[in-house]
Scaffold this motif. Structure first.
Motif, short mmCIF file in Angstrom:
data_model
loop_
_atom_site.label_atom_id
_atom_site.label_comp_id
_atom_site.label_asym_id
_atom_site.label_seq_id
_atom_site.Cartn_x
_atom_site.Cartn_y
_atom_site.Cartn_z
N MET A 79 -89.68 -11.70 -52.75
CA MET A 79 -89.65 -11.00 -54.03
C MET A 79 -89.95 -11.96 -55.18
O MET A 79 -90.63 -11.58 -56.15
CB MET A 79 -88.30 -10.32 -54.24
CG MET A 79 -88.11 -9.06 -53.42
SD MET A 79 -89.44 -7.83 -53.66
CE MET A 79 -89.35 -7.58 -55.44
N ARG A 80 -89.47 -13.18 -55.11
CA ARG A 80 -89.77 -14.14 -56.17
C ARG A 80 -91.28 -14.40 -56.25
O ARG A 80 -91.86 -14.48 -57.34
CB ARG A 80 -89.03 -15.45 -55.95
CG ARG A 80 -89.25 -16.45 -57.09
CD ARG A 80 -88.27 -17.60 -57.06
NE ARG A 80 -88.51 -18.45 -55.90
CZ ARG A 80 -87.68 -18.54 -54.86
NH1 ARG A 80 -86.56 -17.83 -54.85
NH2 ARG A 80 -87.95 -19.33 -53.84
N ALA A 81 -91.92 -14.49 -55.07
CA ALA A 81 -93.37 -14.71 -55.06
C ALA A 81 -94.12 -13.55 -55.71
O ALA A 81 -95.06 -13.76 -56.49
CB ALA A 81 -93.84 -14.92 -53.62
N TRP A 82 -93.70 -12.32 -55.40
CA TRP A 82 -94.35 -11.17 -56.01
C TRP A 82 -94.06 -11.10 -57.52
O TRP A 82 -94.96 -10.78 -58.32
CB TRP A 82 -93.89 -9.88 -55.33
CG TRP A 82 -94.57 -9.61 -54.04
CD1 TRP A 82 -94.03 -9.62 -52.79
CD2 TRP A 82 -95.96 -9.28 -53.86
NE1 TRP A 82 -94.98 -9.32 -51.84
CE2 TRP A 82 -96.17 -9.10 -52.47
CE3 TRP A 82 -97.03 -9.12 -54.73
CZ2 TRP A 82 -97.42 -8.78 -51.95
CZ3 TRP A 82 -98.28 -8.79 -54.21
CH2 TRP A 82 -98.46 -8.63 -52.84
N GLU A 83 -92.84 -11.37 -57.91
CA GLU A 83 -92.50 -11.34 -59.34
C GLU A 83 -93.31 -12.35 -60.13
O GLU A 83 -93.80 -12.06 -61.23
CB GLU A 83 -91.00 -11.59 -59.51
CG GLU A 83 -90.14 -10.41 -59.07
CD GLU A 83 -88.67 -10.77 -58.91
OE1 GLU A 83 -88.35 -11.98 -59.00
OE2 GLU A 83 -87.86 -9.86 -58.69
N GLU A 84 -93.46 -13.55 -59.58
CA GLU A 84 -94.24 -14.58 -60.26
C GLU A 84 -95.71 -14.21 -60.36
O GLU A 84 -96.39 -14.54 -61.33
CB GLU A 84 -94.06 -15.92 -59.54
CG GLU A 84 -92.66 -16.52 -59.70
CD GLU A 84 -92.46 -17.77 -58.86
OE1 GLU A 84 -93.35 -18.09 -58.02
OE2 GLU A 84 -91.41 -18.42 -59.02
N ALA A 85 -96.20 -13.50 -59.35
CA ALA A 85 -97.60 -13.08 -59.37
C ALA A 85 -97.86 -12.01 -60.42
O ALA A 85 -98.89 -12.03 -61.12
CB ALA A 85 -98.01 -12.58 -57.98
N PHE A 86 -96.94 -11.06 -60.57
CA PHE A 86 -97.16 -9.94 -61.49
C PHE A 86 -96.70 -10.25 -62.92
O PHE A 86 -97.12 -9.56 -63.86
CB PHE A 86 -96.44 -8.69 -60.99
CG PHE A 86 -97.24 -7.88 -60.01
CD1 PHE A 86 -98.24 -7.03 -60.46
CD2 PHE A 86 -97.02 -7.98 -58.65
CE1 PHE A 86 -99.00 -6.28 -59.57
CE2 PHE A 86 -97.78 -7.25 -57.75
CZ PHE A 86 -98.77 -6.39 -58.21
N GLU A 87 -95.86 -11.26 -63.10
CA GLU A 87 -95.30 -11.54 -64.43
C GLU A 87 -96.37 -11.78 -65.49
O GLU A 87 -96.24 -11.27 -66.61
CB GLU A 87 -94.37 -12.75 -64.34
CG GLU A 87 -93.61 -13.01 -65.63
CD GLU A 87 -92.58 -14.13 -65.47
OE1 GLU A 87 -91.81 -14.34 -66.42
OE2 GLU A 87 -92.56 -14.79 -64.42
N PRO A 88 -97.46 -12.52 -65.21
CA PRO A 88 -98.48 -12.72 -66.26
C PRO A 88 -99.12 -11.43 -66.75
O PRO A 88 -99.72 -11.41 -67.82
CB PRO A 88 -99.51 -13.62 -65.57
CG PRO A 88 -98.77 -14.30 -64.47
CD PRO A 88 -97.77 -13.29 -64.00
N HIS A 89 -98.98 -10.37 -66.00
CA HIS A 89 -99.59 -9.09 -66.37
C HIS A 89 -98.58 -8.13 -66.99
O HIS A 89 -98.89 -6.95 -67.22
CB HIS A 89 -100.23 -8.46 -65.14
CG HIS A 89 -101.18 -9.37 -64.44
ND1 HIS A 89 -102.44 -9.64 -64.92
CD2 HIS A 89 -101.03 -10.13 -63.31
CE1 HIS A 89 -103.04 -10.50 -64.11
NE2 HIS A 89 -102.21 -10.80 -63.13
N GLY A 90 -97.38 -8.63 -67.26
CA GLY A 90 -96.35 -7.81 -67.90
C GLY A 90 -95.81 -6.71 -67.02
O GLY A 90 -95.29 -5.71 -67.53
N ALA A 91 -95.92 -6.88 -65.71
CA ALA A 91 -95.46 -5.84 -64.78
C ALA A 91 -94.22 -6.32 -64.04
O ALA A 91 -94.20 -7.42 -63.49
CB ALA A 91 -96.56 -5.51 -63.77
N ALA A 92 -93.19 -5.51 -64.06
CA ALA A 92 -91.98 -5.81 -63.31
C ALA A 92 -92.12 -5.30 -61.89
O ALA A 92 -92.79 -4.30 -61.63
CB ALA A 92 -90.77 -5.17 -63.98
#
Length: 378
Positions: free
Chosen positions: A90-103
């Protein structure tokens, strides 16, 4: 339908991502691939599409974290690795989507969550709420608690069940080959790529189970993907099988790169209504007044205010008949309250329900969960 138009026009897309794409040989996440995929998904979200991810990788990441050797794991070791690795996933996915403003939100399912109606309704309501809030659901099997007897077996099958659960238009299975071939392309240079499968026939399944058995990541290769496509097709969902290791694989498909599309047998809404109408034995009935009967015929939800009587003993999620006061069947649907609670709120306006029950699950039967009887069309 071709892959380009299918992905471009889909309202809701489920994408299955396997461990081989997410986790490198060293057991660490493929951060670059994840970043590219998140940008790809963000592009689709920006044009109003909803993207759900079915993600493997927890066991592979947990194995590294726990220092488990590269060997076959026992079931308790596999469950421990899943527990240790899910947070890293989940941390890997969160870090990937964070630059796009998506939770992102973690959703862990067992087979019962898509097979038992009450749990199915609860799971669907949760995922629908997440999507309504603009969140990207990241879904995985709950490997910490399942046993071999109650597993989905592979995440291709899980992804197909999720596609059914949410009424997805397209299921994308990211593989290590760019679709289905007439023979294994790594062994037979004459193998032909099949861009479109209008209907899953025994001949198509034989290609997947024989020559294509090694094609695709996961435990069953291409055979599991075709089996998943059959599940999705029955639910009105098209399946796209394509090469996942490309940069931005979803955009690559839309750009015309090779993929195989398995077409659906119907639409998601029609498949769901047919399942309610013909596959479920009613556990009870709701007798409604004329106003409620007319509303249901017009495609509206059945509200407690219009219910005059409750018949039978049923649980939340069970199928019930909807009858008018003359005894004529109007519809069948999945009820959102158990019988005892339904009796307590008969005739009440929606705003009064929570005060009586201490909770509310919305209408007695939501419009999405109602299938009209053939003679009851408005």
């Amino acid at each position: 339908m071709d892959a380009v138009s299918g992905l471009g026009q889909a309202r809701r897309v489920v994408v299955k991502v396997g461990s081989a794409l997410l986790v490198g040989p060293d057991g660490a996440p493929h951060a670059d691939w994840l970043a590219d995929f998140a940008a790809d998904a963000a592009r689709m979200r920006a044009r109003g599409q909803q993207v759900l991810v079915v993600s493997s990788g927890a066991v592979a990441l947990g194995r590294r974290r726990l220092g488990l050797a590269r060997r076959a794991l026992t079931l308790p070791e596999k469950q421990a690795a899943a527990a240790a690795g899910q947070s890293a996933l989940m941390r890997a996915w969160e870090e990937a989507f964070e630059p796009h403003g998506a939770a992102c939100a973690q959703v862990l399912l067992t087979r019962d969550d898509t097979e038992v109606r009450r749990r199915w309704l609860n799971a669907r309501a949760t995922v629908e709420t997440l999507l309504g809030l603009g969140v990207v659901p990241v879904i995985n099997e709950n490997d910490t608690v399942v046993t071999e007897e109650i597993r989905y077996g592979d995440n291709d099958r899980l992804a197909a069940r999720v596609a059914q659960l949410v009424g997805a238009d397209v299921l994308v299975l990211l593989s290590d080959v760019d679709g289905l071939y007439t023979a294994d392309p790594r062994k037979d240079p004459a193998a032909r790529h099949i861009p479109r499968v209008p209907r899953l026939t025994p001949e198509v399944e034989a290609m997947a189970g024989g020559a294509n058995a090694e094609g695709g990541v996961g435990t069953g290769g291409m055979a599991t993907k075709i089996a998943a496509a059959r599940i999705a097709a029955a639910g009105g969902c098209a399946t796209v099988i394509t090469l996942g290791s490309r940069t931005r694989p979803l955009a690559a498909v839309e750009g015309g790169e090779r993929a195989t599309v398995v077409e659906p047998a119907t639409t998601p809404a029609a498949a769901y209504k047919a399942w309610i109408a013909g596959s479920l034995a009613p556990a009870g009935a709701l007798v409604v007044d004329d106003g409620a009967a007319q509303a249901v015929r017009r495609g509206k939800s059945l509200l407690a205010a219009g219910v005059r009587r409750v018949e039978g003993r049923f649980d939340k999620g069970d199928a019930v008949l909807v009858r008018d006061e003359a005894g004529r069947e109007i519809a069948r649907g999945l009820v959102r309250y158990e019988a005892a609670d339904a009796e307590r709120i008969c005739g009440l306006k929606s705003e009064a329900i929570e005060g009586v029950l201490g909770y509310t699950s919305g209408p007695l039967v939501h419009a999405d969960d109602l299938a009209l009887a053939a003679h009851a069309e408005a």
